[in-house]
Scaffold this motif. Structure first.
Motif, PDB file in Angstrom:
ATOM      1  N   LEU A 107     -66.493  44.603  19.325  1.00  0.00           N
ATOM      2  CA  LEU A 107     -65.649  44.221  17.856  1.00  0.00           C
ATOM      3  C   LEU A 107     -66.427  44.440  16.835  1.00  0.00           C
TER       4      LEU A 107
ATOM      5  N   ALA B 203     -58.287  39.892  17.112  1.00  0.00           N
ATOM      6  CA  ALA B 203     -58.999  40.454  18.402  1.00  0.00           C
ATOM      7  C   ALA B 203     -58.163  39.811  19.452  1.00  0.00           C
TER       8      ALA B 203
ATOM      9  N   ILE C  61     -58.110  49.051  17.876  1.00  0.00           N
ATOM     10  CA  ILE C  61     -59.214  48.130  16.812  1.00  0.00           C
ATOM     11  C   ILE C  61     -59.235  48.858  15.621  1.00  0.00           C
TER      12      ILE C  61
END
Ligand SMILES: NC(=O)c1ccc[n+]([C@@H]2O[C@H](COP(=O)([O-])OP(=O)(O)OC[C@H]3O[C@@H](n4cnc5c(N)ncnc54)[C@H](O)[C@@H]3O)[C@@H](O)[C@H]2O)c1
Ligand SMILES: [Zn+2]
Ligand SMILES: [Zn+2]
Length: 406
Positions: free
Chosen positions: A148, A157, A359
């Motif tokens: 991440l 997340a 993401i």
């Protein structure tokens, strides 16, 4: 360590369990910093998605820090912050290479034909211990775990672990193109993110159907046109609001625990024969149930959303099914769908394949899925939180669990 353990249908507990160990050199051990409860967990406890072995740690949504690595995991180091995709893939079979990571040939120890492998699921899905725990063993860690960026918080997340990829996948299966009119059935966390994904794909209009006011409010806040199926017939409303044509695209974000209306014209439209057919369906999909007061009740109309979606779609429309159904569910209005030239697409999300894109969307603030987390509960309260989420308490949309006991 502490974990949420499945003891049987209608029976989950916070137990002390043995810490996981590296079993293969491709494994990693992750210390979880966030976990969550999902609609899929509810199906498991209600008995509509059966086959979880007693003793299995539940949960398939997780974010954490790498604690230990097998020597064949070459892309990560101890201390890396990672998101864990719900479904497990090997990263090298032809399905994984093509992006069908939920249909991996190697992740499920029951074999190539056994179906999707995922954490905290039934024996047929590999009996992997899940992520509502302090630590978890992650198979094929090099292929599954995704590092991440610092800008993406744990709250963001945790939504990337399962529900945002699932919703985006559902919108992609629905073939949403700019201008299309879309109906999203179900305004739970997955449905909410289907709306967000349809917006990213520039849908023209988005209808959202549910019966829970706070969830419909959240859908309206995103710009969806909401329909409460306990107030009006959802199909009559969809038709009327689309000039009699219906919607181009429909997404089932409800699954097997769909409920029939309790009031309004759609309730009246359910005749005796249809009622009996629903009861038989429930017997088939949930042969074992263990309701406890107002908890753990299977939905009373497993196929109703499928019928509504097929009816509400325009001719030549597309239906995307991401709501979960067990292998035993067999009721679908095939004749109506066939005669309308509908396209049907469905499945378990290929989580890992979507993570790089999603993401990035979160990192750049194109979407902030953490707004859906209405509850943040310590593990000590997890069983109670499960019960509240199961009862769909007003205002409860997504429950994040804080897995570390200390
Ligand atoms: N395909 C995948 O990979 C995947 C991944 C994650 C979740 N899921 C599934 O997505 C579904 C939704 O998950 P969730 O966490 O949002 O669950 P949830 O239980 O929180 O939400 C379901 C919603 O559907 C609504 N609903 C019930 N009957 C309805 C009906 N007849 N018409 C319209 N709405 C109705 C409920 O009121 C509720 O708001 C579940 O089936 C879950 O298992 C699938
Ligand atoms: Zn989930
Ligand atoms: Zn594979």
């Amino acid at each position: 360590m502490k974990a949420i353990v499945f003891h049987g249908i209608g029976d989950i507990r916070l137990d002390s369990v043995r810490e996981p160990k590296i079993q293969e050199q491709t494994d990693a051990i992750v210390r979880l910093t966030a976990s969550a409860i999902c609609g899929t967990d509810l199906h498991i406890i209600r008995g509509t998605f059966p086959g979880v072995k007693p003793g299995t740690v539940l949960g398939h949504e997780g974010v954490g820090v790498v604690e230990e690595l097998g020597k064949d995991v070459r892309n990560l180091k101890i201390g890396d912050r990672v998101v864990i995709p719900s479904t497990i893939c090997c990263g090298y079979c032809s399905y994984c290479r093509a992006g069908y990571t939920a249909q991996c040939d190697n992740a499920n120890p029951n074999g190539k034909e056994a179906g999707t492998a995922f954490f905290g699921g039934p024996a047929t899905a590999g009996a992997f211990d899940g992520l509502q725990a302090e630590l978890a063993r992650i198979p094929f860690a090099a292929a599954n775990l995704v590092k991440l960026p610092d800008e993406v918080s744990d709250d963001q997340a945790i939504v990337l672990s399962d529900i945002f990829p699932t919703a985006y996948f559902g919108a992609e299966l629905a073939e949403i193109k700019p201008g299309k009119t879309v109906a999203v059935f179900g305004c739970g966390p997955v449905g909410q993110l289907c709306i967000a994904s349809a917006k990213l794909m520039r849908a023209g209009r988005i209808f959202a159907i549910d019966c829970i006011e706070s969830r419909l409010d959240a859908a309206r806040a995103q710009g969806a046109e909401v329909i409460d199926f306990n107030e009006e017939d959802p199909i009559a409303a969809l038709k009327r609001l689309t000039g009699g044509i219906g919607v181009d695209r429909a997404i089932d974000a409800v699954g097997v625990d769909a409920v029939a209306p309790t009031g309004g014209p759609a309730r009246k439209a359910i005749g005796k024969a249809e009622q009996k057919a629903f009861e038989e369906e429930v017997e088939t999909v949930a042969p074992k149930q263990k309701p406890d007061g107002d908890n753990w009740h299977p939905g009373d109309a497993p196929s109703i959303v499928l019928t509504w979606a097929v009816t509400g779609l325009a001719k030549a429309g597309t239906l995307s099914i991401i709501g979960v159904y067990p292998q035993t569910a067999k009721v679908f209005p095939i004749g109506m769908a066939m005669n309308k030239n509908l396209t049907l697409r469905m499945g378990n999300c290929n989580h890992r394949a979507y993570l790089p894109l999603l993401i990035e969307l979160v990192r750049t603030d194109a979407v902030d899925p953490s707004k859906l987390l209405t509850q943040h509960e310590p593990m000590a309260n997890a069983v109670e939180a499960y019960k509240e989420f199961d009862r769909r308490q007003p205002g409860w949309i997504k429950v994040e669990l804080q897995p570390q006991m200390h």
